[in-house]
Design an enzyme around this catalytic site. Sequence first.
Site, PDB file in Angstrom:
ATOM      1  N   SER A   1      46.428  48.220  31.778  1.00  0.00           N
ATOM      2  CA  SER A   1      45.770  47.511  30.678  1.00  0.00           C
ATOM      3  C   SER A   1      46.312  48.047  29.357  1.00  0.00           C
ATOM      4  CB  SER A   1      44.253  47.705  30.747  1.00  0.00           C
ATOM      5  OG  SER A   1      43.919  49.069  30.570  1.00  0.00           O
ATOM      6  N   LYS A   2      45.818  47.502  28.266  1.00  0.00           N
ATOM      7  CA  LYS A   2      46.313  47.902  26.948  1.00  0.00           C
ATOM      8  C   LYS A   2      46.113  49.387  26.677  1.00  0.00           C
ATOM      9  CE  LYS A   2      45.762  43.385  24.743  1.00  0.00           C
ATOM     10  NZ  LYS A   2      45.093  42.630  23.661  1.00  0.00           N
TER      11      LYS A   2
END
Length: 479
Positions: A246-247
């Site tokens: 994920s980010k």
Amino acid sequence: MNSQLQNNAKMIRTRFAPSPTGFLHIGGARTALFNWLLAKRHGGEFLLRIEDTDRARSTQDAIDAILDGLSWMGLDWTGDAISQFARATRHAEVAYALLEGGHAFKCYCSPDEVQALRDEAFAAGRALRSPWRDRDPADAPADTAFTVRFKAPDTDVLLEDAVQGQVRWAAKEFDDLILLRSDGNPTYNLAVVVDDHDMEITHIVRGDDHLVNAGRQSQIYDAMGWDRPVFAHVPLIHGQDGKKLSKRHGALGAEAYRDMGYLPEGLRNYLLRLGWSHGDQELFSDAEAIAAFDLAGLNKAPARMDIDKLNHINGHHLARADDARLVELVMPFLDGLEDRIPQVDITQERLLAAMPALKSRAATLEELAGQSYFLLKPRPFRIEGKAAKPLKDDEARARLYRLFTELGHVKAWTEDALSNALKEFAEAEEVGFGKIGQPLRAALTGGAPAPDLALVMTLIGRDEALARIKDQMTPATPA
């Protein structure tokens, strides 16, 4: 059928079908790579389809970002990129073919009715079944909007997946899937099946988050009497903590890795090994990867991002890259250096001469720029902090003066000759090499990262080396 989509059905054809989100996600880059390699391995074709039915997100800038990312990665595709949105009429045509064949029906349930039916089905441990699937169409209310739903079969769904093996879903797990919304727009699963069939896609490699979609899509293939493609669902990439990437795990776009100084061939090699294996081999040229790639090498277990391994692999490719190409690629990274000679021609000349020695010392182009800085610092240096300490001693400056004189007598300005000259000078001075090397390094590099001193002097040349030493001798008093 669009002539662009026609081809020999026996040819292996793969595809990459991203939704335009503004960049090429690193997981998407791996998916594209696997499909590209599979097509290349078998002399087939790799196609690109932009799933741009979400008109709010599907801007031209977002599409261009994906195309640019794939181009930088070196993943060339056959023909033009195909727009899924542009094929909406064809999708609707297939929906009505399913309707006419008894595999779909018009559903007149309102959104509130659908929610109530869904809640009821959930409580009963099954998926939604619309009451209109078996109702006489003559009972349909006049002037009422309807959706077209797929009539989910009452038999289990079986899928043979090249990675996951045999996967089975109970019939009760799949609802009556909407094919056309009440506004006539097609839904994702319908559009994907129609596009893949018309593009004559033979193999689909994608993330295992699409595994359930494959079950739904298989039902549509079967209802239309179309051959299913070979499905291969690979586990998603995880972060170092074992959780889905994920980010918060860092840079996720291919362009971010480009901007950090990774080479496309380095990233290709790394992504190849992120979920695929060929014995214990870690390092691959493109030719080796194409020759070795097969679906049997895809792993069931999720792969984890490992920046250290990426750096190792990229460094391998950096060391083998063409010197002139590296000079061109490293130039933008030099712009971030605070102070360097402004003449581009001098910069490129020095870099090209030094590249064989420097490129094996860096993992990325950004590191290579840092390793190159000593070549490009303008005289006189401003040496500060820890780097200036070896030059603060009068004896060190006096010794530097004597070394300057000795080096001026060196006839062959080569690495071996200079290395011998430094050793002989240290012996004559009856001091350890550190007493010579530390002030000399400060004078030659100003504290910037650099290789061995004899190589440094060789790379910057006689005149530049002696001038840098002379800059740091004053106000020393010769002994």
